[in-house]
Design a protein around this motif. Sequence first.
Motif, PDB file in Angstrom:
ATOM      1  N   TRP A 110       0.847  -1.196   0.000  1.00  0.00           N
ATOM      2  CA  TRP A 110       0.000   0.000   0.000  1.00  0.00           C
ATOM      3  C   TRP A 110       0.879   1.240   0.000  1.00  0.00           C
ATOM      4  N   TYR A 111       0.466   2.228  -0.815  1.00  0.00           N
ATOM      5  CA  TYR A 111       1.214   3.477  -0.947  1.00  0.00           C
ATOM      6  C   TYR A 111       0.282   4.670  -0.691  1.00  0.00           C
ATOM      7  N   PHE A 112       0.844   5.697  -0.045  1.00  0.00           N
ATOM      8  CA  PHE A 112       0.183   6.999   0.031  1.00  0.00           C
ATOM      9  C   PHE A 112       1.004   7.945  -0.834  1.00  0.00           C
ATOM     10  N   GLY A 113       0.414   8.359  -1.966  1.00  0.00           N
ATOM     11  CA  GLY A 113       1.235   9.057  -2.943  1.00  0.00           C
ATOM     12  C   GLY A 113       2.260   8.085  -3.504  1.00  0.00           C
ATOM     13  N   GLN A 114       3.531   8.390  -3.337  1.00  0.00           N
ATOM     14  CA  GLN A 114       4.609   7.517  -3.803  1.00  0.00           C
ATOM     15  C   GLN A 114       5.307   6.790  -2.655  1.00  0.00           C
ATOM     16  N   GLU A 115       4.806   6.928  -1.421  1.00  0.00           N
ATOM     17  CA  GLU A 115       5.471   6.343  -0.257  1.00  0.00           C
ATOM     18  C   GLU A 115       4.758   5.079   0.205  1.00  0.00           C
ATOM     19  N   GLU A 116       5.491   3.995   0.315  1.00  0.00           N
ATOM     20  CA  GLU A 116       4.916   2.748   0.811  1.00  0.00           C
ATOM     21  C   GLU A 116       4.789   2.824   2.333  1.00  0.00           C
ATOM     22  N   PHE A 117       3.594   2.477   2.843  1.00  0.00           N
ATOM     23  CA  PHE A 117       3.390   2.520   4.296  1.00  0.00           C
ATOM     24  C   PHE A 117       2.971   1.173   4.886  1.00  0.00           C
ATOM     25  N   TYR A 118       2.569   0.208   4.039  1.00  0.00           N
ATOM     26  CA  TYR A 118       2.169  -1.099   4.561  1.00  0.00           C
ATOM     27  C   TYR A 118       2.462  -2.168   3.515  1.00  0.00           C
ATOM     28  N   ARG A 119       2.957  -3.329   4.006  1.00  0.00           N
ATOM     29  CA  ARG A 119       3.240  -4.462   3.128  1.00  0.00           C
ATOM     30  C   ARG A 119       2.839  -5.759   3.814  1.00  0.00           C
ATOM     31  N   TYR A 120       2.255  -6.652   3.007  1.00  0.00           N
ATOM     32  CA  TYR A 120       1.884  -7.983   3.503  1.00  0.00           C
ATOM     33  C   TYR A 120       2.548  -9.027   2.617  1.00  0.00           C
ATOM     34  N   VAL A 121       3.427  -9.866   3.235  1.00  0.00           N
ATOM     35  CA  VAL A 121       4.149 -10.927   2.513  1.00  0.00           C
ATOM     36  C   VAL A 121       3.870 -12.237   3.248  1.00  0.00           C
TER      37      VAL A 121
ATOM     38  N   PHE B  19       5.758   0.862   7.387  1.00  0.00           N
ATOM     39  CA  PHE B  19       6.832   1.811   7.115  1.00  0.00           C
ATOM     40  C   PHE B  19       6.422   3.200   7.600  1.00  0.00           C
ATOM     41  N   SER B  20       7.394   3.937   8.090  1.00  0.00           N
ATOM     42  CA  SER B  20       7.123   5.249   8.667  1.00  0.00           C
ATOM     43  C   SER B  20       6.794   6.272   7.575  1.00  0.00           C
ATOM     44  N   VAL B  21       5.544   6.763   7.626  1.00  0.00           N
ATOM     45  CA  VAL B  21       5.094   7.831   6.729  1.00  0.00           C
ATOM     46  C   VAL B  21       4.365   8.853   7.590  1.00  0.00           C
ATOM     47  N   ALA B  22       4.695  10.117   7.431  1.00  0.00           N
ATOM     48  CA  ALA B  22       4.141  11.172   8.279  1.00  0.00           C
ATOM     49  C   ALA B  22       2.612  11.157   8.278  1.00  0.00           C
TER      50      ALA B  22
ATOM     51  N   GLU C 164      -4.100  16.028   6.599  1.00  0.00           N
ATOM     52  CA  GLU C 164      -2.946  15.834   5.725  1.00  0.00           C
ATOM     53  C   GLU C 164      -2.988  14.502   4.966  1.00  0.00           C
ATOM     54  N   LEU C 165      -3.897  13.605   5.378  1.00  0.00           N
ATOM     55  CA  LEU C 165      -3.980  12.297   4.724  1.00  0.00           C
ATOM     56  C   LEU C 165      -4.964  12.293   3.558  1.00  0.00           C
TER      57      LEU C 165
END
Length: 323
Positions: A78-89, A99-102, A124-125
């Motif tokens: 999952w990305y917010f804009g171009q920043e990945e904030f969550y991954r499921y493997v 992942f740390s995203v403001a 901001e989200l």
Amino acid sequence: MASQRIGPGRGGGGGGGALHTAFNMLALSWIIISELLLSAHCLKDLKIFVPEAVIMGNAATLSCQYDLEQAALYAVRWYFGQEEFYRYVPREAKPTFVFSVAGINVDLSKSDATSVTLKGVTRELSGSYQCEVSEDAPLFHTEIRSAHMQVIELPKDEPVMQVDKKVIGVNDNFKAVCTVGPSYPPANITWYINGRMVYPTPLQRITQDAFEGSTAYSSLEIYPHSQVLQGFFQAKYQANINLLCEVSILHVFHKSVQQRIGLSNAPPTTISPNLLGLEGSKRYANGDPDNSALTGASQRCCICCGAAGALLLVMATLTVGHL
């Protein structure tokens, strides 16, 4: 003497056979691979579901639906804009990664291979979110979808309506103003009369000012013979109308305020000349036509003066007789 075949000629023929055999093997391999590709299960029908609008401070659940056709899942990102904030493997011992995203606070207890939940969203989200799904080997087929989410900040105050008249006649102008406190995005204001939306025309003027961080304002001005009021004035038993202004922000916020406005079919009233003192003043050539009260006071004063003069004359006559 018997003839003999030359060896190299036979060898050349053998080389041509090997080339033909290699070509056949390559063609067969391509057919087998094609069949495998056509029959393989793969990722399809990827769809993303993101709330169109969510109120600031609430949780938001984003989901990604897909069909792997029995193929193995490699990862969901999952990305917010171009920043990945969550991954499921799923093949990892700990399948979830954050992942740390403001501004983003992931609720891991409500996040998995198909959805991710964000806690306490802020303004901001607001923006674009992307879901990327990849299937496992041998194809590693990957697809991605995106959607937009708007975070809403609600106004803190209730809407307020002000009107310049509580009763209007067929020839009257009428004005109403509706206001509501700051919000994000700015609120939209719509006018209704007896449940019918009022549209702007030359005789029904609607203005609206709404800017981020400031009060939203809308005014309704109705002039004589406007379309929206003609039918109400013509109705024999229509004594009043219900004026309503509705404040809305996307589909998650709706508030309204309303007032009853009386309708008067009476002709314009005229003030009697007698009430203005004009009738009384006509009896006196030197009277004051603009102030009957003042004219009446002058009459009483003259009467009092005449009575006093007569009394003095009688007393003078008695005095002379006594002498």
